[in-house]
Design a protein around this motif. Structure first.
Motif, PDB file in Angstrom:
ATOM      1  N   GLU A 136       0.919  -1.155  -0.028  1.00  0.00           N
ATOM      2  CA  GLU A 136       0.017   0.166   0.112  1.00  0.00           C
ATOM      3  C   GLU A 136       0.971   1.220   0.047  1.00  0.00           C
ATOM      4  O   GLU A 136       0.579   2.254  -0.733  1.00  0.00           O
ATOM      5  N   LYS A 137       2.064   1.168   0.841  1.00  0.00           N
ATOM      6  CA  LYS A 137       2.782   2.476   0.939  1.00  0.00           C
ATOM      7  C   LYS A 137       3.659   2.776  -0.437  1.00  0.00           C
ATOM      8  O   LYS A 137       3.648   3.746  -0.800  1.00  0.00           O
ATOM      9  N   ILE A 138       4.158   1.520  -0.890  1.00  0.00           N
ATOM     10  CA  ILE A 138       4.911   1.709  -2.271  1.00  0.00           C
ATOM     11  C   ILE A 138       3.742   2.102  -3.411  1.00  0.00           C
ATOM     12  O   ILE A 138       4.148   2.994  -4.054  1.00  0.00           O
ATOM     13  N   ALA A 139       2.518   1.727  -3.333  1.00  0.00           N
ATOM     14  CA  ALA A 139       1.508   2.164  -4.281  1.00  0.00           C
ATOM     15  C   ALA A 139       1.331   3.918  -4.017  1.00  0.00           C
ATOM     16  O   ALA A 139       0.845   4.498  -5.210  1.00  0.00           O
ATOM     17  N   LEU A 140       1.501   4.197  -3.092  1.00  0.00           N
ATOM     18  CA  LEU A 140       1.435   5.741  -2.703  1.00  0.00           C
ATOM     19  C   LEU A 140       2.611   6.381  -2.946  1.00  0.00           C
ATOM     20  O   LEU A 140       2.863   7.614  -2.554  1.00  0.00           O
ATOM     21  N   GLY A 141       3.832   5.911  -3.042  1.00  0.00           N
ATOM     22  CA  GLY A 141       4.903   6.267  -3.425  1.00  0.00           C
ATOM     23  C   GLY A 141       5.968   6.710  -2.073  1.00  0.00           C
ATOM     24  O   GLY A 141       6.788   7.492  -2.059  1.00  0.00           O
ATOM     25  N   GLN A 142       5.649   5.919  -1.077  1.00  0.00           N
ATOM     26  CA  GLN A 142       6.112   6.323   0.404  1.00  0.00           C
ATOM     27  C   GLN A 142       7.058   5.127   0.670  1.00  0.00           C
ATOM     28  O   GLN A 142       6.780   4.298   1.340  1.00  0.00           O
ATOM     29  N   TYR A 143       8.093   5.052   0.123  1.00  0.00           N
ATOM     30  CA  TYR A 143       9.207   4.052   0.117  1.00  0.00           C
ATOM     31  C   TYR A 143       9.781   4.074   1.463  1.00  0.00           C
ATOM     32  O   TYR A 143      10.061   3.102   2.331  1.00  0.00           O
ATOM     33  N   LYS A 144       9.949   5.406   2.151  1.00  0.00           N
ATOM     34  CA  LYS A 144      10.767   5.353   3.510  1.00  0.00           C
ATOM     35  C   LYS A 144       9.590   4.944   4.439  1.00  0.00           C
ATOM     36  O   LYS A 144      10.034   4.397   5.462  1.00  0.00           O
ATOM     37  N   ASN A 145       8.234   5.205   4.231  1.00  0.00           N
ATOM     38  CA  ASN A 145       7.421   4.568   5.270  1.00  0.00           C
ATOM     39  C   ASN A 145       7.355   2.982   5.251  1.00  0.00           C
ATOM     40  O   ASN A 145       7.410   2.363   6.157  1.00  0.00           O
ATOM     41  N   ALA A 146       7.405   2.542   3.861  1.00  0.00           N
ATOM     42  CA  ALA A 146       7.529   1.169   3.792  1.00  0.00           C
ATOM     43  C   ALA A 146       8.838   0.537   4.559  1.00  0.00           C
ATOM     44  O   ALA A 146       8.590  -0.591   5.209  1.00  0.00           O
ATOM     45  N   HIS A 147       9.756   1.094   4.304  1.00  0.00           N
ATOM     46  CA  HIS A 147      10.892   0.577   5.379  1.00  0.00           C
ATOM     47  C   HIS A 147      10.778   0.656   6.576  1.00  0.00           C
ATOM     48  O   HIS A 147      11.194  -0.176   7.453  1.00  0.00           O
ATOM     49  N   LYS A 148      10.182   1.767   6.959  1.00  0.00           N
ATOM     50  CA  LYS A 148       9.954   1.854   8.530  1.00  0.00           C
ATOM     51  C   LYS A 148       9.019   0.679   9.070  1.00  0.00           C
ATOM     52  O   LYS A 148       9.253   0.019  10.035  1.00  0.00           O
ATOM     53  N   ILE A 149       8.003   0.365   8.365  1.00  0.00           N
ATOM     54  CA  ILE A 149       7.145  -0.666   8.551  1.00  0.00           C
ATOM     55  C   ILE A 149       7.930  -1.911   8.700  1.00  0.00           C
ATOM     56  O   ILE A 149       7.710  -2.757   9.698  1.00  0.00           O
ATOM     57  N   LYS A 196      17.675   2.521  -0.916  1.00  0.00           N
ATOM     58  CA  LYS A 196      18.001   3.969  -0.201  1.00  0.00           C
ATOM     59  C   LYS A 196      17.823   4.580  -1.651  1.00  0.00           C
ATOM     60  O   LYS A 196      17.445   5.675  -1.433  1.00  0.00           O
ATOM     61  N   ARG A 197      18.216   4.445  -3.017  1.00  0.00           N
ATOM     62  CA  ARG A 197      17.766   5.247  -4.213  1.00  0.00           C
ATOM     63  C   ARG A 197      16.062   5.480  -3.987  1.00  0.00           C
ATOM     64  O   ARG A 197      15.845   6.613  -4.222  1.00  0.00           O
ATOM     65  N   LYS A 198      15.467   4.450  -3.924  1.00  0.00           N
ATOM     66  CA  LYS A 198      14.048   4.460  -3.977  1.00  0.00           C
ATOM     67  C   LYS A 198      13.603   5.421  -3.161  1.00  0.00           C
ATOM     68  O   LYS A 198      12.765   6.252  -3.251  1.00  0.00           O
ATOM     69  N   ILE A 199      14.171   5.287  -1.646  1.00  0.00           N
ATOM     70  CA  ILE A 199      13.853   6.119  -0.837  1.00  0.00           C
ATOM     71  C   ILE A 199      14.054   7.884  -1.028  1.00  0.00           C
ATOM     72  O   ILE A 199      13.242   8.665  -0.662  1.00  0.00           O
ATOM     73  N   LEU A 200      15.175   8.091  -1.334  1.00  0.00           N
ATOM     74  CA  LEU A 200      15.821   9.062  -1.847  1.00  0.00           C
ATOM     75  C   LEU A 200      14.663   9.773  -3.037  1.00  0.00           C
ATOM     76  O   LEU A 200      14.440  11.125  -2.870  1.00  0.00           O
ATOM     77  N   ALA A 201      14.136   9.119  -3.824  1.00  0.00           N
ATOM     78  CA  ALA A 201      13.645   9.389  -5.004  1.00  0.00           C
ATOM     79  C   ALA A 201      12.034   9.829  -4.635  1.00  0.00           C
ATOM     80  O   ALA A 201      11.342  10.315  -5.613  1.00  0.00           O
ATOM     81  N   HIS A 202      11.739   9.448  -3.538  1.00  0.00           N
ATOM     82  CA  HIS A 202       9.886   9.455  -3.476  1.00  0.00           C
ATOM     83  C   HIS A 202       9.630  10.150  -2.372  1.00  0.00           C
ATOM     84  O   HIS A 202      10.679  10.481  -1.413  1.00  0.00           O
ATOM     85  N   VAL A 243       6.695   9.589   6.689  1.00  0.00           N
ATOM     86  CA  VAL A 243       6.475   8.422   7.376  1.00  0.00           C
ATOM     87  C   VAL A 243       5.468   8.427   8.565  1.00  0.00           C
ATOM     88  O   VAL A 243       5.351   9.768   9.003  1.00  0.00           O
ATOM     89  N   ASP A 244       4.679   7.262   8.808  1.00  0.00           N
ATOM     90  CA  ASP A 244       3.824   7.514   9.832  1.00  0.00           C
ATOM     91  C   ASP A 244       4.586   7.302  11.181  1.00  0.00           C
ATOM     92  O   ASP A 244       5.544   6.938  11.247  1.00  0.00           O
ATOM     93  N   SER A 245       3.979   7.730  12.298  1.00  0.00           N
ATOM     94  CA  SER A 245       4.617   7.596  13.632  1.00  0.00           C
ATOM     95  C   SER A 245       4.736   6.009  13.935  1.00  0.00           C
ATOM     96  O   SER A 245       3.918   5.144  13.337  1.00  0.00           O
ATOM     97  N   THR A 246       5.649   5.706  14.830  1.00  0.00           N
ATOM     98  CA  THR A 246       5.601   4.180  15.250  1.00  0.00           C
ATOM     99  C   THR A 246       4.462   3.677  15.733  1.00  0.00           C
ATOM    100  O   THR A 246       4.059   2.461  15.534  1.00  0.00           O
ATOM    101  N   LYS A 247       3.769   4.507  16.614  1.00  0.00           N
ATOM    102  CA  LYS A 247       2.608   4.295  17.301  1.00  0.00           C
ATOM    103  C   LYS A 247       1.220   3.746  16.190  1.00  0.00           C
ATOM    104  O   LYS A 247       0.816   2.675  16.182  1.00  0.00           O
TER     105      LYS A 247
END
Length: 541
Positions: free
Chosen positions: A81-94, A223-229, A233-237
């Motif tokens: 879902e996060k990748i579909a929204l372009g949120q790669y950093k969020n995906a990695h935090k998950i 890392k490239r994906k995260i920097l380009a998108h 990020v959502d909070s840990t909670k």
């Protein structure tokens, strides 16, 4: 695109089929290795030794499901879902948060299983199973960490790391397990069963190391994906809350059948003895059911698990971005793919139950004769088991993860009642457990599909999805049985069985083309399958 048309030519459809193919091929390899593992072990320690192994594995499986079942789906779905929204950093935090959770949960499961092994095995009525339970307990922690990594890669719709780690895990498990079982058999079947069980620990350790190596070499790309998108990020909670909301219902649902298996471990033996059977014979039949029959029935599950694993990220991404027509198309494709795989498995098991058992367990003649009818009955249930798994995956992908829990729980209630009733009837005996299991999955599928249709409005082409694969499978089953019957007197049962399975597979391939269960246009949409499409056109598809 009409509701009746299935379009695997879309990028999403291609990823489903490619992902299912990768996981399916890996699953076949894993099951072949598993057979190579189980066959010599079962022939070495017999049904009594397999009862120790099966008891330990039932308890281990219950704790393992608690630790791992919901997380891969939750990680896969949230990452997709996060990748579909372009949120790669969020995906990695998950992924990072999930891995930490899995370490805690898996570690807790290991401690319970290891230090409580004597008490658990004694309470289950099989104290000697404690040896095998202790040997397999570290795998709970290791497989939990593996599950987090596999869920992350599957959420990215990259099934290769999962497939490679699964094959590696099983290969090491087989080598270590067989070696230790043979080395320890002189000390008793309970020690040999423990040696076989330790193979799972060794396999999961090596697979985890492999997965960490793959992750390390993929870091530059990540890392490239995260920097380009989008850096959001959502909070840990918030992430933990989302994981819990998805994972907990799935865990509860996934625990239902292992708990039922634990109940079976006590209920089947008690009900068989209540029907006038001796305790040793009852233990033997339980060992046959869990150690001989269930592993064969488990083979088709590798295909449906592969389909479900590919469906969750593919459907959840489209559902999240409100592409509802493509969501329905993916659902139809998933169900049809499942049936193309499940029907030949079911009819093949029914047609060749006796020769398959005699080929696999050649040193257990009496046990094989006792298991034939049970295997044939469960062969019928393969279709409904496959459908229940795939429809559960679909519901999890469309944010209805509590529905499969409820539906399987309803099926499990019927399973308990039927097991208690039927197994205690002398003329039915152990076959009652097979009937009960089949009924449970049938009920779960019917209720799952009702919920899918209500939520998505999907319409299924009954002929394309069910009738055509069934017709092709019946043709295959008839050919396979005739080949075996004709070849058996001349070349022996083992070779005849192998020939029957091979020719049956060829027959099924031709039959599904002839009845147009798979259309040439669908194959042509995949560039790498152009040669296959040309062959299909020669058959008039």
């Amino acid at each position: 695109m009409s509701d009746q048309k299935i379009n695997p030519g879309t990028e999403s459809g291609k990823k489903i089929i490619k992902g299912a193919a990768i996981l399916g091929i890996a699953g076949i390899i894993v099951k072949v290795i598993g057979a190579v593992f189980r066959i010599p072990v079962a022939n070495l320690i017999g049904d009594t030794g397999m009862s120790y192994y099966s008891y330990a594995y039932a308890i281990y499986g219950t704790l393992l499901v608690l630790a791992t079942s919901g997380m891969p789906v939750a990680i896969s779905r949230l990452v997709a879902e996060k990748i579909a929204l372009g949120q790669y950093k969020n995906a990695h935090k998950i992924y990072h948060i999930s891995a930490a959770i899995m370490a805690v949960v898996g570690g807790t499961g290991f401690l319970i299983c290891y230090f409580g092994s004597d008490m658990i095995a004694t309470k289950m009525g099989n104290p000697d199973a404690a040896y095998a339970l202790r040997a397999i307990s570290p795998a709970i922690f290791l497989v939990s960490l593996l599950a987090a990594h596999r869920g992350f890669f599957q959420g990215r719709q990259n099934m290769n790391p999962s497939a490679l780690s699964e094959v590696t895990e099983q290969l090491v498990r087989a080598i270590v397990g067989i070696s230790l079982a043979f080395a320890l058999v002189s000390k008793g079947f309970h020690h040999a069963a423990a040696g076989a069980a330790f193979g799972a620990t060794a396999g999961s350790f090596v697979a985890l190391i492999l997965m960490l190596v793959i992750l390390f070499f993929n870091q530059p790309v990540f890392k490239r994906k995260i920097l380009a998108h989008d850096p959001y990020v959502d909070s840990t909670k918030v992430i933990i809350k989302k994981i819990i909301l998805i994972a907990v219902p799935i865990v509860i649902g996934a625990e239902i059948m292992p708990i039922m298996n634990l109940i079976d471990a006590t209920l089947i033996i008690n009900r068989l003895t209540a029907g006038g059977m001796g305790i040793e014979k009852a233990k033997s039949l339980y060992g046959l059911f869990t150690g001989f029959v269930i592993p064969i029935i488990g083979l088709p599950q590798i295909f449906t698990a592969a389909v479900a694993g590919s469906l969750v990220p593919a459907i959840s991404g489209k559902f999240q971005t409100k592409h509802f027509e493509e969501t329905r198309s993916n659902i139809r494709l998933g169900l049809r793919t499942t049936m193309i795989m499940a029907f030949p498995s079911a009819f093949g098991i029914i047609a060749l139950a006796e020769p398959i058992l005699k080929t696999l367990y050649f040193n257990q003649e009496q046990a094989v004769n006792d298991a034939i009818n049970t295997l044939m009955l469960l062969g019928v249930g393969v279709v409904f088991l496959a459908l229940s798994q795939t429809t559960a995956g679909i519901l999890q992908a469309i944010n209805k993860q509590t529905r499969p829990v409820r539906n399987l729980a309803i099926g499990a209630v019927f399973k308990i009642v039927l097991t208690y009733t039927l197994v205690g009837i002398k003329t039915i005996g152990i076959n009652g457990a097979a009937i009960a299991t089949m009924t449970a999955y049938t009920i779960a599928f019917v209720l799952n599909f009702r919920d899918i249709k209500k939520t998505t409005g999907v319409k299924i082409d009954f002929t394309a999805t069910f009738a055509k694969p069934a017709i092709a499978s019946i043709i295959m089953a008839v050919v396979s049985r005739l080949v075996w019957a004709l070849a058996n007197p001349f070349i022996g049962s083992k070779i005849a069985t192998a020939v029957a399975i091979i020719l049956g597979g060829v027959t099924y391939f031709v039959a599904i083309i002839m009845v147009r269960a798979i259309k040439v246009e669908e194959i042509e949409s995949f560039p790498r399958l152009k040669k296959l499409s040309k062959i299909m056109r020669k058959f008039g598809a």
